[in-house]
Design an enzyme around this catalytic site. Structure first.
Site, PDB file in Angstrom:
ATOM      1  N   LYS A   1      42.054  68.339  28.315  1.00  0.00           N
ATOM      2  CA  LYS A   1      42.853  70.338  28.493  1.00  0.00           C
ATOM      3  C   LYS A   1      44.054  69.889  29.158  1.00  0.00           C
ATOM      4  O   LYS A   1      43.748  70.008  30.773  1.00  0.00           O
ATOM      5  CB  LYS A   1      41.559  70.299  28.834  1.00  0.00           C
ATOM      6  CG  LYS A   1      41.467  71.972  28.778  1.00  0.00           C
ATOM      7  CD  LYS A   1      41.268  72.737  29.752  1.00  0.00           C
ATOM      8  CE  LYS A   1      41.604  74.690  30.331  1.00  0.00           C
ATOM      9  NZ  LYS A   1      40.445  74.985  30.654  1.00  0.00           N
TER      10      LYS A   1
ATOM     11  N   ASP B   1      47.225  78.502  33.512  1.00  0.00           N
ATOM     12  CA  ASP B   1      46.035  79.431  32.746  1.00  0.00           C
ATOM     13  C   ASP B   1      45.605  81.315  33.223  1.00  0.00           C
ATOM     14  O   ASP B   1      44.560  81.260  33.844  1.00  0.00           O
ATOM     15  CB  ASP B   1      44.605  79.024  32.434  1.00  0.00           C
ATOM     16  CG  ASP B   1      43.572  79.597  32.096  1.00  0.00           C
ATOM     17  OD1 ASP B   1      43.669  80.565  31.531  1.00  0.00           O
ATOM     18  OD2 ASP B   1      42.423  79.429  31.710  1.00  0.00           O
TER      19      ASP B   1
ATOM     20  N   ASP C   1      44.882  73.320  35.580  1.00  0.00           N
ATOM     21  CA  ASP C   1      43.737  73.888  35.053  1.00  0.00           C
ATOM     22  C   ASP C   1      44.788  72.404  33.204  1.00  0.00           C
ATOM     23  O   ASP C   1      43.992  72.247  31.913  1.00  0.00           O
ATOM     24  CB  ASP C   1      43.929  75.353  34.016  1.00  0.00           C
ATOM     25  CG  ASP C   1      42.354  75.311  33.491  1.00  0.00           C
ATOM     26  OD1 ASP C   1      41.558  74.614  33.287  1.00  0.00           O
ATOM     27  OD2 ASP C   1      42.634  76.180  32.511  1.00  0.00           O
TER      28      ASP C   1
ATOM     29  N   GLU D   1      40.090  79.540  26.512  1.00  0.00           N
ATOM     30  CA  GLU D   1      41.200  78.772  25.740  1.00  0.00           C
ATOM     31  C   GLU D   1      41.403  76.837  26.541  1.00  0.00           C
ATOM     32  O   GLU D   1      41.329  76.597  25.019  1.00  0.00           O
ATOM     33  CB  GLU D   1      42.869  78.961  26.363  1.00  0.00           C
ATOM     34  CG  GLU D   1      43.146  78.377  27.328  1.00  0.00           C
ATOM     35  CD  GLU D   1      42.286  78.670  28.793  1.00  0.00           C
ATOM     36  OE1 GLU D   1      41.610  79.602  28.628  1.00  0.00           O
ATOM     37  OE2 GLU D   1      42.493  77.528  29.805  1.00  0.00           O
TER      38      GLU D   1
ATOM     39  N   ARG E   1      38.590  75.435  25.333  1.00  0.00           N
ATOM     40  CA  ARG E   1      37.932  74.965  24.082  1.00  0.00           C
ATOM     41  C   ARG E   1      38.932  75.037  22.645  1.00  0.00           C
ATOM     42  O   ARG E   1      38.131  74.473  22.193  1.00  0.00           O
ATOM     43  CB  ARG E   1      36.534  75.664  24.052  1.00  0.00           C
ATOM     44  CG  ARG E   1      36.604  77.593  23.850  1.00  0.00           C
ATOM     45  CD  ARG E   1      35.500  78.166  24.649  1.00  0.00           C
ATOM     46  NE  ARG E   1      35.238  77.991  26.124  1.00  0.00           N
ATOM     47  CZ  ARG E   1      33.861  78.749  26.221  1.00  0.00           C
ATOM     48  NH1 ARG E   1      33.104  79.421  25.979  1.00  0.00           N
ATOM     49  NH2 ARG E   1      34.219  78.474  27.239  1.00  0.00           N
TER      50      ARG E   1
ATOM     51  N   LYS F   1      42.877  87.147  33.849  1.00  0.00           N
ATOM     52  CA  LYS F   1      42.208  87.149  35.008  1.00  0.00           C
ATOM     53  C   LYS F   1      42.291  87.760  36.159  1.00  0.00           C
ATOM     54  O   LYS F   1      43.493  88.335  35.818  1.00  0.00           O
ATOM     55  CB  LYS F   1      42.210  85.341  35.768  1.00  0.00           C
ATOM     56  CG  LYS F   1      42.013  84.514  34.645  1.00  0.00           C
ATOM     57  CD  LYS F   1      42.063  82.731  35.461  1.00  0.00           C
ATOM     58  CE  LYS F   1      41.594  81.892  34.383  1.00  0.00           C
ATOM     59  NZ  LYS F   1      40.064  81.379  34.236  1.00  0.00           N
TER      60      LYS F   1
HETATM   61  N1  BES Z   1      40.034  77.365  33.201  1.00  0.00           N
HETATM   62  C1  BES Z   1      38.932  78.156  33.225  1.00  0.00           C
HETATM   63  C2  BES Z   1      38.290  77.845  33.433  1.00  0.00           C
HETATM   64  C3  BES Z   1      37.965  77.590  35.507  1.00  0.00           C
HETATM   65  C4  BES Z   1      37.613  78.425  36.093  1.00  0.00           C
HETATM   66  C5  BES Z   1      37.963  75.885  36.335  1.00  0.00           C
HETATM   67  C6  BES Z   1      37.393  78.492  37.904  1.00  0.00           C
HETATM   68  C7  BES Z   1      38.380  75.652  37.814  1.00  0.00           C
HETATM   69  C8  BES Z   1      37.689  76.832  38.038  1.00  0.00           C
HETATM   70  C9  BES Z   1      38.653  78.315  32.082  1.00  0.00           C
HETATM   71  O1  BES Z   1      39.665  78.845  30.790  1.00  0.00           O
HETATM   72  C10 BES Z   1      38.341  79.488  31.113  1.00  0.00           C
HETATM   73  O2  BES Z   1      38.728  80.870  31.689  1.00  0.00           O
HETATM   74  N2  BES Z   1      37.148  79.484  31.094  1.00  0.00           N
HETATM   75  C11 BES Z   1      36.355  80.630  30.870  1.00  0.00           C
HETATM   76  C12 BES Z   1      35.072  81.029  30.091  1.00  0.00           C
HETATM   77  C13 BES Z   1      34.375  82.051  29.823  1.00  0.00           C
HETATM   78  C14 BES Z   1      35.632  83.516  29.226  1.00  0.00           C
HETATM   79  C15 BES Z   1      33.922  81.976  28.302  1.00  0.00           C
HETATM   80  C16 BES Z   1      35.041  80.994  33.169  1.00  0.00           C
HETATM   81  O3  BES Z   1      34.565  79.964  32.676  1.00  0.00           O
HETATM   82  O4  BES Z   1      34.865  82.576  32.758  1.00  0.00           O
HETATM   83 ZN    ZN Z   2      41.241  77.576  31.492  1.00  0.00          ZN
HETATM   84 MN    MN Z   3      41.080  80.284  30.520  1.00  0.00          MN
END
Ligand code: BES
Ligand code: ZN
Ligand code: MN
Length: 506
Positions: A269, A274, A292, A353, A355, A281
């Site tokens: 990835k 992000d 990310d 994003e 996935r 966020k």
């Molecule tokens: N890159 C993030 C996940 C992440 C969060 C990595 C904190 C490292 C530290 C990912 O793209 C994301 O935002 N995931 C969401 C998924 C949700 C919307 C289903 C998450 O984990 O909140």
């Molecule tokens: Zn992400």
């Molecule tokens: Mn994300």
């Protein structure tokens, strides 16, 4: 850092500092430590008898030998309890000693191979860990530091592994060489992950992969946005469409012994920043979403090591690189997109994003008919809730592959902990109006993320490593300074190096 091996008596080795060791509870040191103690008229025994050094894991004492030996300083490091001793402890002890020596102003350092003698470890593995520890532990990310105001800017220039027993020379040299290649690859991954988003766009990341490929002799192909569109990689395009930065899809190829063999495919990835997109966020801590692309960094780093070690196994690296930004063209919650395989996806959150870009990357992997495909991704905050920062989440459709990965994690100290994907989790990802949706509700967030990716795996052994909690270190460990950790590189390379001994599928 220059790394060399010498078959010599460390008592007579002239350098800024030498590193010796002691197990916890030992009162009369043996081996190299014993020889130096004798040359110093029992100074080390005095230190132990006085209770000033117990040999506790990572404990360090500094001695000034006043001529008893040729080195200017002696660092004595504790190996901890003999029954708890492991290769990973060697790595950590070596890192702690190298860091301390650098802090003392040493430029040239010599060390014994911890555990290669009385420690009972395989000499090669021990030498590898000594070098890995020193390189990983003294890593610093400095491209944006102008330098003048830093008080600690001494660099270790040379490390010599001093071995008394000539019969061990080949093992020490082989281990040391592998250790250097693997640790430098992990440092490349750290560098890539630590650069900020403005300096590590998809195009820059692709450029770094191409440069690495040129240096190491890998084949490299980069798809730009037009090619991504032409290939039908709609999920990657969809994530990128809100950003001024066009996406890239990076392909790295190492032939190994047999360019026709079913390859191991590594998939990363590569979200270079992000923001969450329209599902934006919170601003608190958003800056760290520059890492990310930690999965992509691990894949590029691992491919560098695979090439330099010239591993016999055919290996392909794939990276889906994109920014995730809001904007008038951005993907929106509720949008439905069609993936390369034809499955439709309802977007519930544009922040899920990773996935999405992995869906088409994993689908693309099928054309190589992989013996195994492993994706690495900073995928979910939920994985951090589940496992903290101590282990990566491991998911797989193949028990043998999962246990090989877990074993490589044990050996390298990059722990991967398996979680299940059950039918109920797959249900959570079904959409009312499309084939899938990209979020699955609150329960089992790391697992449902994995279940989504799994839906794009076509009949090959697959594993997913969620490195959200392990790709970035908030606190210093001896061999992992704060910042990008390079996690995954050492695990993947260990896995591929052990392919020969592994049962199916790798
Ligand atoms: N890159 C993030 C996940 C992440 C969060 C990595 C904190 C490292 C530290 C990912 O793209 C994301 O935002 N995931 C969401 C998924 C949700 C919307 C289903 C998450 O984990 O909140
Ligand atoms: Zn992400
Ligand atoms: Mn994300």
């Amino acid at each position: 850092m220059d790394i060399s091996v010498a078959i010599e008596n460390i008592v007579e080795w002239e350098t800024d500092a030498i590193v010796l060791n002691l197990f916890e509870g030992v009162t009369v040191p043996g081996g190299a430590t014993g020889a130096v103690d004798a040359a110093l008229n029992g100074q080390i025994r005095d230190l132990i008898a006085g209770g000033d050094f117990t040999g506790k894991f990572k404990e360090i004492a500094v001695l000034y030998p006043r001529g008893g030996i040729s080195a200017r300083r002696l660092l004595l490091v504790g190996l901890g309890k003999r029954e708890e001793f492991t290769v990973d402890r060697v790595r950590q002890v070596s890192a702690a000693a190298a860091r301390r020596a650098r802090g003392l102003g040493a430029e040239q350092l010599a060390t014994v191979v911890h555990g290669g003698g009385v420690g009972g470890l395989e000499v090669r593995a021990a030498a590898q860990a000594v070098v890995e520890g020193a390189v990983l532990g003294t890593y610093r990310f400095t491209p944006y530091k102008s330098g003048e105001d830093d008080d600690d800017n001494n660099e270790l220039e040379g490390l010599t592994l001093v071995e008394f027993d000539a019969a061990k020379q080949t093992d020490v040299e082989n281990g040391s060489n592998a250790g250097r290649i693997i640790a430098e690859a992990a440092c490349l991954a750290r560098d890539l992950a630590s650069h900020p988003g403005n300096e590590m766009t998809p195009a820059i990341l692709a450029g770094r992969a191409e440069a690495m490929a040129r240096e190491t002799g890998l084949r490299c192909e980069v798809f730009d946005d037009e090619r991504i569109e032409a290939e039908g990689m709609r999920t990657i395009q969809a994530v990128a469409q809100g950003s001024a930065q066009p996406p890239r899809f990076i392909i790295l190829e190492h032939d190994g012994e047999d360019p026709e063999a079913a390859p191991a495919v590594l998939i990363g990835k590569g979200i270079t920043f992000d923001s969450g997109g329209i599902s934006i966020k919170g601003s608190e801590g958003m800056w760290d979403m520059k890492f990310d692309m930690g999965g992509a960094a691990a894949v590029i780093g691992a491919m560098q090591a695979v090439a330099r070690l010239d591993l016999p196994v055919r290996t392909i690296g794939l990276v889906a690189a994109s920014e995730n930004m809001p904007g008038s063209r951005a993907l929106k919650p509720g949008d439905i997109i069609r993936s390369m395989l034809g499955k439709t996806i309802e977007i519930r959150s544009t922040d899920a994003e990773g996935r999405l870009v992995l869906a088409d990357a994993v689908a693309y992997a099928a054309r190589y008919k992989p013996c195994a495909a492993i994706d690495l991704a900073t995928l979910t905050g939920a994985c951090i809730i589940a496992l903290g920062h101590e282990a990566s989440g491991l998911f797989s459709n193949d028990d043998a592959l999962a246990s090989e990965i877990a074993a490589a994690g044990e050996r390298t100290g990059e722990i991967a902990w398996r979680l299940p994907i059950l039918d109920g989790h797959r249900e959570q990802m079904k959409s009312d109006i499309a084939d899938l949706k990209n979020t699955g509700g609150r329960g089992g967030g790391a697992i449902t993320g994995a279940a989504f990716i799994e839906a794009f795996v076509q009949d090959f052994p697959w594993a997913h490593l969620d490195i959200a909690g392990t790709a970035w270190a908030q606190k210093d460990l001896p061999h992992i300074p704060r910042g990008g950790t390079g996690v995954g590189v050492r695990l993947l390379v260990d896995l591929l190096r052990n392919k020969e001994n592994a049962p199916e599928p790798l």
